[in-house]
Enzyme design. Sequence first.
Site, PDB file in Angstrom:
ATOM      1  N   GLN A   1       0.848  -1.200   0.000  1.00 51.38           N
ATOM      2  CA  GLN A   1       0.000   0.000   0.000  1.00 51.38           C
ATOM      3  C   GLN A   1       0.885   1.252   0.000  1.00 51.38           C
ATOM      4  O   GLN A   1       0.377   2.361  -0.116  1.00 51.38           O
ATOM      5  CB  GLN A   1      -0.896   0.018   1.244  1.00 51.38           C
ATOM      6  CG  GLN A   1      -1.831  -1.174   1.334  1.00 51.38           C
ATOM      7  CD  GLN A   1      -2.555  -1.211   2.650  1.00 51.38           C
ATOM      8  OE1 GLN A   1      -3.630  -0.638   2.806  1.00 51.38           O
ATOM      9  NE2 GLN A   1      -1.969  -1.886   3.636  1.00 51.38           N
TER      10      GLN A   1
ATOM     11  N   HIS B   1      -1.460   1.591  -4.294  1.00 53.72           N
ATOM     12  CA  HIS B   1      -1.877   3.000  -4.160  1.00 53.72           C
ATOM     13  C   HIS B   1      -0.996   3.949  -4.958  1.00 53.72           C
ATOM     14  O   HIS B   1      -1.055   5.157  -4.751  1.00 53.72           O
ATOM     15  CB  HIS B   1      -1.904   3.396  -2.676  1.00 53.72           C
ATOM     16  CG  HIS B   1      -2.911   2.616  -1.898  1.00 53.72           C
ATOM     17  ND1 HIS B   1      -2.919   2.549  -0.525  1.00 53.72           N
ATOM     18  CD2 HIS B   1      -3.949   1.834  -2.306  1.00 53.72           C
ATOM     19  CE1 HIS B   1      -3.922   1.776  -0.129  1.00 53.72           C
ATOM     20  NE2 HIS B   1      -4.552   1.318  -1.189  1.00 53.72           N
TER      21      HIS B   1
ATOM     22  N   CYS C   1      -0.593  12.849 -16.183  1.00 52.79           N
ATOM     23  CA  CYS C   1      -1.182  14.039 -16.783  1.00 52.79           C
ATOM     24  C   CYS C   1      -2.702  14.002 -16.630  1.00 52.79           C
ATOM     25  O   CYS C   1      -3.355  13.001 -16.949  1.00 52.79           O
ATOM     26  CB  CYS C   1      -0.810  14.113 -18.267  1.00 52.79           C
ATOM     27  SG  CYS C   1      -1.536  15.533 -19.094  1.00 52.79           S
TER      28      CYS C   1
ATOM     29  N   CYS D   1      -3.868  14.049 -20.781  1.00 58.84           N
ATOM     30  CA  CYS D   1      -3.649  12.892 -21.684  1.00 58.84           C
ATOM     31  C   CYS D   1      -3.349  11.605 -20.916  1.00 58.84           C
ATOM     32  O   CYS D   1      -3.169  10.551 -21.524  1.00 58.84           O
ATOM     33  CB  CYS D   1      -2.502  13.213 -22.646  1.00 58.84           C
ATOM     34  SG  CYS D   1      -0.873  13.214 -21.882  1.00 58.84           S
TER      35      CYS D   1
ATOM     36  N   CYS E   1       2.735  18.483 -18.275  1.00 54.69           N
ATOM     37  CA  CYS E   1       3.029  17.309 -19.098  1.00 54.69           C
ATOM     38  C   CYS E   1       3.967  17.689 -20.243  1.00 54.69           C
ATOM     39  O   CYS E   1       3.697  18.657 -20.979  1.00 54.69           O
ATOM     40  CB  CYS E   1       1.712  16.753 -19.647  1.00 54.69           C
ATOM     41  SG  CYS E   1       1.888  15.362 -20.781  1.00 54.69           S
TER      42      CYS E   1
ATOM     43  N   ASN F   1       3.398  -6.648  13.448  1.00 55.84           N
ATOM     44  CA  ASN F   1       2.899  -5.308  13.767  1.00 55.84           C
ATOM     45  C   ASN F   1       2.979  -5.155  15.291  1.00 55.84           C
ATOM     46  O   ASN F   1       2.621  -6.081  16.006  1.00 55.84           O
ATOM     47  CB  ASN F   1       1.428  -5.213  13.310  1.00 55.84           C
ATOM     48  CG  ASN F   1       0.881  -3.807  13.323  1.00 55.84           C
ATOM     49  OD1 ASN F   1       1.196  -2.997  14.201  1.00 55.84           O
ATOM     50  ND2 ASN F   1       0.066  -3.480  12.329  1.00 55.84           N
TER      51      ASN F   1
END
Length: 268
Positions: free
Chosen positions: A114, A132, A140, A143, A163, A229
């Site tokens: 993630q 993600h 852009c 486009c 762009c 964790n």
Amino acid sequence: MSTHTPEPPSPRFIREARRRIAAARAIAVLTGAGMSADSGVPTFRGATGLWRTHRAEELATPEAFSRDPRLVWEWYDWRRGLIAAARPNAGHDALAVLERFVEQRGGRFTLITQNVDGLHTEAGSRRPLELHGNIWMMRCTACHAVSTDRRVPLPLAPELPACARCGGLLRPHIVWFGESLDPTIIQSAVDAATACDLLLVIGTSGVVQPAASLASMAREAGAWVVEVNPERSAGPAVHCWLAGRAADIVPRLLPEALQAGRKGISEA
Ligand code: APR
């Protein structure tokens, strides 16, 4: 989020997880912001999380960007600066070593993240599924061309990034709240989670979908699910919770052959 210091995992749990990882033919790994916490990259939730000090709805949404693209770019440029100073930690490195070990013996290894910081790639992971997006990439708004720009800081004045192909306004190539993930990427993640023997869930609070459902999908498909964790977060699908920091625990899960100076695999 409680701030109690959990008991470190018993050596028996570590041994069991290491044995199952060594025996698994197909391993999937899901990582979240906690994976990079030991590299100095702030997480989103919890006592010191970014969302404690920043308003997600005013920064990480398409509405925020159309309302004030400069504010959103300034926030991402600040995060890019934090991440540029970060290096992969021992947990990232261990996952890259495990990937090579599993694949060299003909097994399957899929890393699903993630995180948008690119630290897994920098550690040597070869094909992370970045659910993600990636903070070093831009898209852009006209486009839809995708480009990479690693300049820190970004030149945000007088013009915002444009762009090179069509001159359109560029946005971070990040999935914002309310946006859909790339269907190909999420399908690959679901395929890996439902086909693996073992799913390793590292450093995620398990609150953001669809990533949060991968653990239950894996368990229902018969995988053994282990979580790394300091807080128990990935929900009831977890068979084994190893309470601790990714940089400390993950290297200890490498198969015995890799514990003693990483014998048994080439660095190729
Ligand atoms: N090692 C392992 N886990 C850790 C560590 C560490 N050193 N430090 C913190 N954690 C854990 C926390 O206990 C928490 O469960 O990492 C988790 C971080 O949770 P979040 O901050 O919610 O991050 P994440 O789960 O990745 O968020 C998912 O939400 O804001 C969106 O798009 C953003 O990708 C992000 C998504």
